[in-house]
Write a protein that holds these residues in place. Structure first.
Motif, short mmCIF file in Angstrom:
data_model
loop_
_atom_site.label_atom_id
_atom_site.label_comp_id
_atom_site.label_asym_id
_atom_site.label_seq_id
_atom_site.Cartn_x
_atom_site.Cartn_y
_atom_site.Cartn_z
N GLN A 257 0.75 -0.91 0.23
CA GLN A 257 0.15 -0.03 0.07
C GLN A 257 0.96 1.31 0.12
OE1 GLN A 257 -2.40 -1.64 4.08
NE2 GLN A 257 -4.06 -1.65 2.23
N ASP A 258 2.17 1.21 0.60
CA ASP A 258 2.84 2.62 0.40
C ASP A 258 4.16 2.54 -1.04
OD1 ASP A 258 3.66 4.45 1.92
OD2 ASP A 258 5.47 3.46 2.92
N ALA A 259 3.65 2.21 -1.58
CA ALA A 259 4.12 2.10 -2.95
C ALA A 259 4.06 3.60 -3.68
CB ALA A 259 3.35 1.41 -4.06
N ASP A 260 5.09 4.00 -4.22
CA ASP A 260 4.77 5.55 -5.34
C ASP A 260 3.98 6.06 -6.03
OD1 ASP A 260 7.16 7.12 -3.91
OD2 ASP A 260 7.56 4.84 -4.01
N ILE A 261 3.84 5.10 -7.50
CA ILE A 261 2.76 5.42 -7.77
C ILE A 261 2.28 3.34 -8.43
CG2 ILE A 261 3.29 5.96 -10.52
CD1 ILE A 261 3.25 8.52 -9.12
N GLN B 131 -2.62 8.12 3.52
CA GLN B 131 -3.20 7.81 4.90
C GLN B 131 -3.77 7.03 5.11
OE1 GLN B 131 0.16 8.54 6.71
NE2 GLN B 131 0.94 9.13 4.36
N SER B 132 -4.91 6.50 4.55
CA SER B 132 -6.07 6.00 4.64
C SER B 132 -5.57 4.32 5.05
CB SER B 132 -6.40 5.45 3.54
OG SER B 132 -6.10 4.63 1.91
N PHE B 133 -4.28 4.01 4.80
CA PHE B 133 -3.49 2.51 4.83
C PHE B 133 -3.35 2.40 6.58
CE2 PHE B 133 -0.73 3.50 2.60
CZ PHE B 133 0.26 3.24 3.95
N ARG B 134 -2.71 3.56 6.75
CA ARG B 134 -2.43 3.42 8.42
C ARG B 134 -3.21 3.42 9.29
NH1 ARG B 134 1.27 6.23 4.36
NH2 ARG B 134 3.22 5.31 4.11
#
Length: 532
Positions: free
Chosen positions: A256-260, A484-487
């Motif tokens: 989920q933290d991927a840039d693009i 930031q939703s997945f955090r």
């Protein structure tokens, strides 16, 4: 004489400029580490690799020694090969055969559950193999030092398996995903709001206009699919994450933290839905204008006259169908005036007509772009569907497994395809479907309208994808585009805590007002009693 001299000088000047251009491109090019996925996914990744190479970027591919399609030697990339066990092609063939036979037995909720269990068990084994490969990379100190010393600008990977995502985190590199699926299913569900009230879950074969019963079915398909996907991925990836990154790292947050997110579809194919700023749509990026056909194939196509040509290809897994199905399909083709080019392996059907040409391989894109091509008989793989959209060729669909039924149901909902269930397929049913798509103009008109929409965009999908890859190189990532939703916890994401707090405050206010009114009433009542 003077003219010849000027021509030579001009050629030398062009050559010098070309050499200078290549040199400058190489000097300013980036350094990209690619962790691909094999099979049909490699077809997509290879297109991007070749385009990056043509623009002067240096590409290194991490591959397994048992890779199916990913070659160790290439003019477009260097490679690091990780030793793995031999590729078990018979296992793939066995799975494909079992899934095909299960599909022929018809569909029901419980049959779909059983079929999903087979696929999950097979994919779970592949996920374990990927985790083994990643662990081998991390434990190879020499290889890790080589990767670190190479100073890569980013990792480009397909997240339908997790190797590249873990490698990017280990090397502390920006991450670009070439994606339609993650290990937990369709990619949007990992980062974008996906209301099940109007976003059909893959596999449900629904549209964005659902009745109550369809929404109920959509909900259950989502819950069941998510459960199965997590069951097959959680154990190996959690163990790998805890082993190398510690228990505080949630493995899926690395995805989920991927840039693009370079999404391999667009809204000519996808129903309208919420998205995110770091999702870049590049549907049909692998498509290109048709090139001239080989001479013998062009002669066959031209021999079709005014009737035109039908193409049939069911991809690499299902090129060889059971003989009884092949016989019915061949008999159906023999009843038509069109010429047929059929990518077919196995025994030649005895019912094959003189109008049908069997081939081991066909230039599919070039044939779809030929003006005499009338219909594409396809299994519904994403690549084939997008090529049909690109060239405006309507489809007769024979969905078999994976995302194919869902892909074709979307095309059918747009009036560009007619789908035939392989469980009920015979020559009469197949001929009826072919004639409908051949002779009812709405199918071709609707597909050509989709094709015009696809082409009507400010830049080509492949150029858009390359721009965003280079954007990440130039800026060292794109953290300002990441959600930031997945955090957030589930309660915080849906504002459940805020709603509960406001409800409690409202209840408390009402309670205070009630007690105050009660107190006032009691005081007034006592005064009234005393006065009397």
């Amino acid at each position: 004489m003077r003219h010849t001299c000027w021509c030579r000088m001009l050629r030398l000047l062009v050559l010098a400029v070309s050499v200078l251009f290549v040199f400058l491109c190489g000097a300013n090019g980036g350094n990209v580490l690619v962790y691909p996925v094999d099979g049909s996914h490699w077809v997509n990744m290879k297109v991007i690799i070749e385009e990056l190479h043509s623009r002067g970027h240096s590409i290194t591919v991490v591959r397994a020694s048992n890779s199916w399609h990913i070659k160790e030697e290439s003019p477009h990339y260097a490679s690091h090969t990780i030793e793995m066990g031999p590729f078990q092609n018979d296992v793939v063939d066995e799975l494909a055969s079992e899934l095909l036979q299960a599909r022929r037995k018809g569909r029901s909720f419980f049959k779909d559950m059983a079929r999903g269990k087979w696929v999950s068990e097979w994919l779970s084994g592949l996920h374990r193999d990927i985790c083994t490969m990643v662990a081998a990379i991390f434990e190879d100190e020499s290889l890790m030092k080589t990767l670190q010393d190479a100073k890569y600008d980013l990792v480009l990977t397909d997240p339908s398996f997790g190797g590249g995502v873990f490698l990017a985190h280990r090397l502390h590199l920006p991450l670009v995903l070439n994606v339609r699926w993650t290990i937990h299913g369709e990619a949007h569900y990992a980062i974008a709001p996906s209301p099940l009230s109007y976003v059909p879950y893959p596999g449900a074969e629904l549209t964005d206009k659902m009745t109550f019963s369809q929404r109920l079915g959509n909900f259950f398909v989502c819950i069941f699919s998510q459960y199965m996907l997590r069951q097959m991925a959680d154990v190996p990836y959690t163990a790998l994450s805890h082993r190398f990154f510690g228990p505080e790292v949630d493995y899926f947050s690395l995805f989920q933290d991927a840039d693009i997110w370079l999404m391999r579809n667009d809204f000519t194919f996808e129903f309208p839905r919420p998205t995110m700023p770091n999702v870049v749509y590049m549907g049909g990026f692998q498509c290109k204008p048709a090139r001239p056909l080989p001479v013998d194939m062009e002669e066959f196509v031209q021999s079709s006259g005014e009737h035109g040509v039908i193409l049939m290809s069911l991809g690499t897994l299902f090129a060889e169908l059971p003989s009884d199905i092949s016989e019915e399909i061949a008999a159906a083709f023999a009843q038509l005036p069109q010429k047929v080019i059929w990518r077919h392996k196995g025994a030649k059907p005895s019912s094959l007509g003189n109008n049908t040409l069997l081939v081991d391989w066909m230039p599919q894109n070039d044939l779809l772009g030929h003006p005499k091509t009338k219909v594409f008989v396809a299994h519904g793989g994403t690549n084939g569907v997008q090529e049909a959209i690109y060239h405006g060729v309507p489809i007769v669909g024979l969905p078999l497994v994976f995302d194919q039924p869902d892909n074709l149901s979307r095309m059918e909902a747009r009036g560009t395809a007619k789908v035939v269930d392989i469980a009920t397929l015979d020559r009469a049913v197949f001929v009826e479907a072919l004639r409908a798509v051949l002779y009812e103009p709405s199918y071709r008109e609707n597909m050509q309208r989709l094709s015009r929409i696809h082409h009507d965009q400010p830049m080509k999908p492949l150029d858009r994808a390359i721009f965003w890859i280079e954007y990440v190189m130039r800026n060292g990532g794109a953290p300002h585009l990441r959600t930031q939703s997945f955090r957030m916890s589930w309660m915080a994401y849906h504002s459940i805590d805020v709603i509960l707090t406001l409800l409690m405050a409202l209840v408390l206010l009402l309670l205070i007002m009630f007690l105050a009114i009660k107190k006032c009433y009691s005081v007034l009542f006592k005064k009234k009693v005393k006065c009397e």
